[in-house]
Design a protein around this motif. Structure first.
Motif, PDB file in Angstrom:
ATOM      1  N   ARG A 266       0.649  -1.230  -0.058  1.00 47.63           N
ATOM      2  CA  ARG A 266      -0.009   0.194  -0.070  1.00 47.63           C
ATOM      3  C   ARG A 266       0.796   1.237  -0.079  1.00 47.63           C
ATOM      4  O   ARG A 266       0.870   2.236   1.004  1.00 47.63           O
ATOM      5  CB  ARG A 266      -1.069  -0.049   1.271  1.00 47.63           C
ATOM      6  CG  ARG A 266      -1.810  -1.206   1.155  1.00 47.63           C
ATOM      7  CD  ARG A 266      -3.035  -1.017   2.133  1.00 47.63           C
ATOM      8  NE  ARG A 266      -3.719   0.357   1.987  1.00 47.63           N
ATOM      9  CZ  ARG A 266      -4.410   0.828   2.807  1.00 47.63           C
ATOM     10  NH1 ARG A 266      -4.493   0.324   3.919  1.00 47.63           N
ATOM     11  NH2 ARG A 266      -4.853   2.054   2.662  1.00 47.63           N
ATOM     12  N   LEU A 267       1.683   1.479  -1.118  1.00 46.95           N
ATOM     13  CA  LEU A 267       2.726   2.264  -1.308  1.00 46.95           C
ATOM     14  C   LEU A 267       2.210   3.884  -0.953  1.00 46.95           C
ATOM     15  O   LEU A 267       2.819   4.432  -0.287  1.00 46.95           O
ATOM     16  CB  LEU A 267       3.337   2.204  -2.688  1.00 46.95           C
ATOM     17  CG  LEU A 267       4.529   2.896  -2.814  1.00 46.95           C
ATOM     18  CD1 LEU A 267       5.483   2.757  -1.839  1.00 46.95           C
ATOM     19  CD2 LEU A 267       4.948   2.765  -4.205  1.00 46.95           C
ATOM     20  N   VAL A 268       1.079   4.064  -1.539  1.00 44.05           N
ATOM     21  CA  VAL A 268       0.703   5.526  -1.390  1.00 44.05           C
ATOM     22  C   VAL A 268       0.234   5.759   0.002  1.00 44.05           C
ATOM     23  O   VAL A 268       0.448   6.862   0.538  1.00 44.05           O
ATOM     24  CB  VAL A 268      -0.714   5.714  -2.403  1.00 44.05           C
ATOM     25  CG1 VAL A 268      -1.471   7.009  -1.833  1.00 44.05           C
ATOM     26  CG2 VAL A 268      -0.595   5.589  -3.632  1.00 44.05           C
ATOM     27  N   ILE A 282       7.158  16.459   5.607  1.00 40.00           N
ATOM     28  CA  ILE A 282       7.628  16.939   4.496  1.00 40.00           C
ATOM     29  C   ILE A 282       6.474  17.821   3.831  1.00 40.00           C
ATOM     30  O   ILE A 282       5.351  17.269   3.222  1.00 40.00           O
ATOM     31  CB  ILE A 282       7.957  15.931   3.480  1.00 40.00           C
ATOM     32  CG1 ILE A 282       9.070  14.812   4.070  1.00 40.00           C
ATOM     33  CG2 ILE A 282       8.297  16.392   2.162  1.00 40.00           C
ATOM     34  CD1 ILE A 282       9.173  13.792   3.311  1.00 40.00           C
ATOM     35  N   GLU A 283       6.608  18.980   3.869  1.00 41.90           N
ATOM     36  CA  GLU A 283       5.693  19.981   3.446  1.00 41.90           C
ATOM     37  C   GLU A 283       5.419  19.795   2.007  1.00 41.90           C
ATOM     38  O   GLU A 283       6.396  19.720   1.074  1.00 41.90           O
ATOM     39  CB  GLU A 283       6.120  21.470   3.756  1.00 41.90           C
ATOM     40  CG  GLU A 283       5.055  22.462   4.042  1.00 41.90           C
ATOM     41  CD  GLU A 283       5.663  23.728   4.325  1.00 41.90           C
ATOM     42  OE1 GLU A 283       5.277  24.850   3.805  1.00 41.90           O
ATOM     43  OE2 GLU A 283       6.446  23.906   5.315  1.00 41.90           O
ATOM     44  N   GLY A 284       3.991  19.857   1.400  1.00 43.21           N
ATOM     45  CA  GLY A 284       3.831  19.791   0.031  1.00 43.21           C
ATOM     46  C   GLY A 284       3.659  18.373  -0.342  1.00 43.21           C
ATOM     47  O   GLY A 284       3.044  18.163  -1.500  1.00 43.21           O
ATOM     48  N   LEU A 285       4.033  17.427   0.396  1.00 42.79           N
ATOM     49  CA  LEU A 285       3.929  16.007   0.066  1.00 42.79           C
ATOM     50  C   LEU A 285       2.717  15.282   0.540  1.00 42.79           C
ATOM     51  O   LEU A 285       2.691  14.494   1.529  1.00 42.79           O
ATOM     52  CB  LEU A 285       5.271  15.143   0.362  1.00 42.79           C
ATOM     53  CG  LEU A 285       5.304  13.966  -0.377  1.00 42.79           C
ATOM     54  CD1 LEU A 285       5.026  13.965  -1.696  1.00 42.79           C
ATOM     55  CD2 LEU A 285       6.457  13.230   0.153  1.00 42.79           C
ATOM     56  N   GLY A 286       1.565  15.891   0.149  1.00 45.35           N
ATOM     57  CA  GLY A 286       0.273  15.356   0.444  1.00 45.35           C
ATOM     58  C   GLY A 286      -0.171  13.896  -0.344  1.00 45.35           C
ATOM     59  O   GLY A 286       0.522  13.570  -1.301  1.00 45.35           O
ATOM     60  N   VAL A 290       1.912  12.250  -3.751  1.00 46.78           N
ATOM     61  CA  VAL A 290       2.172  10.908  -3.540  1.00 46.78           C
ATOM     62  C   VAL A 290       1.765   9.898  -4.714  1.00 46.78           C
ATOM     63  O   VAL A 290       2.295   9.277  -5.433  1.00 46.78           O
ATOM     64  CB  VAL A 290       1.910  10.308  -2.116  1.00 46.78           C
ATOM     65  CG1 VAL A 290       2.360   8.663  -2.148  1.00 46.78           C
ATOM     66  CG2 VAL A 290       2.477  11.102  -1.216  1.00 46.78           C
ATOM     67  N   VAL A 291       0.226  10.025  -4.911  1.00 46.89           N
ATOM     68  CA  VAL A 291      -0.290   9.414  -6.193  1.00 46.89           C
ATOM     69  C   VAL A 291       0.474   9.761  -7.360  1.00 46.89           C
ATOM     70  O   VAL A 291       0.786   8.902  -8.313  1.00 46.89           O
ATOM     71  CB  VAL A 291      -1.936   9.764  -6.203  1.00 46.89           C
ATOM     72  CG1 VAL A 291      -2.335   9.016  -7.495  1.00 46.89           C
ATOM     73  CG2 VAL A 291      -2.430   9.043  -4.966  1.00 46.89           C
ATOM     74  N   GLN A 292       0.695  10.876  -7.556  1.00 46.82           N
ATOM     75  CA  GLN A 292       1.150  11.489  -8.975  1.00 46.82           C
ATOM     76  C   GLN A 292       2.684  10.753  -9.130  1.00 46.82           C
ATOM     77  O   GLN A 292       2.837  10.288 -10.004  1.00 46.82           O
ATOM     78  CB  GLN A 292       1.404  12.924  -9.054  1.00 46.82           C
ATOM     79  CG  GLN A 292       0.145  13.450  -9.264  1.00 46.82           C
ATOM     80  CD  GLN A 292      -0.041  15.344  -8.988  1.00 46.82           C
ATOM     81  OE1 GLN A 292       1.034  15.675  -8.264  1.00 46.82           O
ATOM     82  NE2 GLN A 292      -0.882  15.639  -9.606  1.00 46.82           N
ATOM     83  N   LEU A 293       3.368  10.699  -7.614  1.00 45.42           N
ATOM     84  CA  LEU A 293       4.681  10.279  -7.955  1.00 45.42           C
ATOM     85  C   LEU A 293       4.864   8.684  -8.263  1.00 45.42           C
ATOM     86  O   LEU A 293       5.559   8.300  -9.041  1.00 45.42           O
ATOM     87  CB  LEU A 293       5.455  10.508  -6.678  1.00 45.42           C
ATOM     88  CG  LEU A 293       5.814  12.132  -6.201  1.00 45.42           C
ATOM     89  CD1 LEU A 293       6.251  12.325  -4.813  1.00 45.42           C
ATOM     90  CD2 LEU A 293       7.161  12.464  -7.284  1.00 45.42           C
ATOM     91  N   ALA A 300       8.945   3.925  -6.416  1.00 44.80           N
ATOM     92  CA  ALA A 300       8.240   2.519  -6.692  1.00 44.80           C
ATOM     93  C   ALA A 300       8.356   1.708  -5.364  1.00 44.80           C
ATOM     94  O   ALA A 300       7.720   0.619  -5.158  1.00 44.80           O
ATOM     95  CB  ALA A 300       9.478   1.760  -7.611  1.00 44.80           C
ATOM     96  N   ASP A 301       9.283   2.285  -4.311  1.00 48.84           N
ATOM     97  CA  ASP A 301       9.139   1.483  -3.238  1.00 48.84           C
ATOM     98  C   ASP A 301       9.297   2.494  -1.661  1.00 48.84           C
ATOM     99  O   ASP A 301       9.560   3.747  -2.103  1.00 48.84           O
ATOM    100  CB  ASP A 301       9.972   0.307  -3.084  1.00 48.84           C
ATOM    101  CG  ASP A 301      11.560   0.694  -2.937  1.00 48.84           C
ATOM    102  OD1 ASP A 301      11.669   1.793  -2.834  1.00 48.84           O
ATOM    103  OD2 ASP A 301      12.174  -0.315  -3.286  1.00 48.84           O
ATOM    104  N   PHE A 302       9.253   1.954  -0.961  1.00 49.00           N
ATOM    105  CA  PHE A 302       9.189   2.829   0.462  1.00 49.00           C
ATOM    106  C   PHE A 302      10.387   3.608   0.468  1.00 49.00           C
ATOM    107  O   PHE A 302      10.512   4.893   0.879  1.00 49.00           O
ATOM    108  CB  PHE A 302       9.106   2.098   1.945  1.00 49.00           C
ATOM    109  CG  PHE A 302       8.695   2.777   2.854  1.00 49.00           C
ATOM    110  CD1 PHE A 302       7.496   3.601   2.998  1.00 49.00           C
ATOM    111  CD2 PHE A 302       9.379   2.728   4.059  1.00 49.00           C
ATOM    112  CE1 PHE A 302       7.239   4.220   4.042  1.00 49.00           C
ATOM    113  CE2 PHE A 302       9.217   3.368   5.224  1.00 49.00           C
ATOM    114  CZ  PHE A 302       8.091   4.497   5.164  1.00 49.00           C
ATOM    115  N   ALA A 303      11.914   3.122   0.262  1.00 55.52           N
ATOM    116  CA  ALA A 303      12.943   3.619   0.444  1.00 55.52           C
ATOM    117  C   ALA A 303      13.121   4.895  -0.706  1.00 55.52           C
ATOM    118  O   ALA A 303      13.571   5.790  -0.112  1.00 55.52           O
ATOM    119  CB  ALA A 303      14.002   2.745  -0.154  1.00 55.52           C
TER     120      ALA A 303
END
Ligand SMILES: [Zn+2]
Length: 304
Positions: A266-268, A282-286, A290-293, A300-303
């Motif tokens: 459940r990466l997102v 992390i400001e701006g990383l809502g 995340v879905v876009q990235l 591609a993974d948590f790291a």
């Protein structure tokens, strides 16, 4: 004599291992165990003394027991090494007024969900021997001890299906879907099932009538199927063969099953959580970003 919640779980595990039907709830478990003869296995119960009566040949002790306040009878037997409720969170207390009684009743009621054993009420007793004598006894019970009944926290309802949800960390958790039932003022439609071993241990089947427990703010739980209500139409619960979220293999080496992709399943949700205000902040990383990235293949993974 009762079964604590732990003793109930252990007792049912032992019982089903021996091919027996699980006890519906701790009360049935304790009652059935007291009646049982020639069982091939043993289950543990807990004894609490709530009084002491002299035998006809107890001599002087008989007389002094009859004159002691109830509270002192209990501390006397506790002093002899007999187990009483004194060491529990719901130990007996002395109350001098009705208000004090009500305060204690409310306190015990609010502790109910967190106790290691179930209670269905609170007994209010006259402490002094003279007061007890004055109240006397009815045909079935003394009039100097009155039970205050707490609202029912157990109901029987039907197990309709089992959902398998994947948590943020990849844990695959079963959840029971129930025919909705009102318990203690709230409607219960779901109950926790912990893990697949828990389902096997409880010998649950779809269509079973199950005993559901819900008290206070705790998550409702299924105690056991009510086996004597089975019709023969119940069916086994299917366990997933692949991750219900992403289709990957399941790591079943532990009691709690886990998607082999772990947090990446459940990466997102994982990345959004990690970027959140209480974590990395992390400001701006809502969630939208995340879905876009993830969709763009940049994460591609948590790291990442
Ligand atoms: Zn997965």
């Amino acid at each position: 004599i009762l079964m604590t919640n732990d003793q109930f779980d252990q007792g049912n595990a032992i019982r089903t291992e021996h091919g027996g039907a699980p006890f519906a709830n701790p009360r049935n478990g304790a009652a059935g165990t007291l009646r049982a003869k020639d069982r091939a296995y043993r289950v543990e119960t807990t004894f609490f003394a709530y009084g002491a009566l002299p035998l006809p040949d107890s001599g002087e002790l008989g007389g002094s027991l009859a004159e002691l306040p109830h509270s002192e009878v209990l501390s006397y037997v506790a002093g002899l090494g007999v187990h009483t409720a004194a060491g529990t969170d719901v130990a007996p207390v002395l109350a001098a007024t009705v208000e004090e009684v009500q305060t204690r009743v409310d306190a015990i009621g609010s502790l109910r969900a967190t106790l290691p054993f179930g209670i269905d009420g609170i007994v209010i007793k006259a402490d002094l021997a003279a007061d007890q004598r004055e109240a006397g006894s009815g045909t079935r019970a003394p009039r100097w001890a009155i039970a205050y009944k707490l609202p029912a926290v157990e109901k029987i309802t039907r197990l309709l299906s089992v959902e398998w949800n994947v948590g943020r960390t990849g844990i695959i958790a079963p959840r029971a879907v129930l025919e909705p039932v009102v318990i203690d003022g709230s409607t219960v439609g779901y109950a926790t099932l912990h893990n697949p071993a828990d389902i096997t241990r409880r010998d649950l089947r779809l269509g079973d009538q199950v005993m559901v427990y819900k008290a206070g703010d705790i998550i409702p739980r299924i105690e056991a199927p009510v086996v004597h209500l089975r019709t023969g139409d119940e069916t086994p619960i299917d366990f997933p063969e692949s991750c219900p979220q992403c289709g990957s293999e399941i790591d079943t080496s532990e009691q709690r099953w886990r998607c082999t992709r772990g947090r990446n399943c459940r990466l997102v949700a994982s990345v959004s959580y990690a970027a959140g205000r209480d974590q990395l902040d992390i400001e701006g990383l809502g969630a939208t970003r995340v879905v876009q990235l993830v969709d763009a293949g940049l994460v591609a993974d948590f790291a990442d």
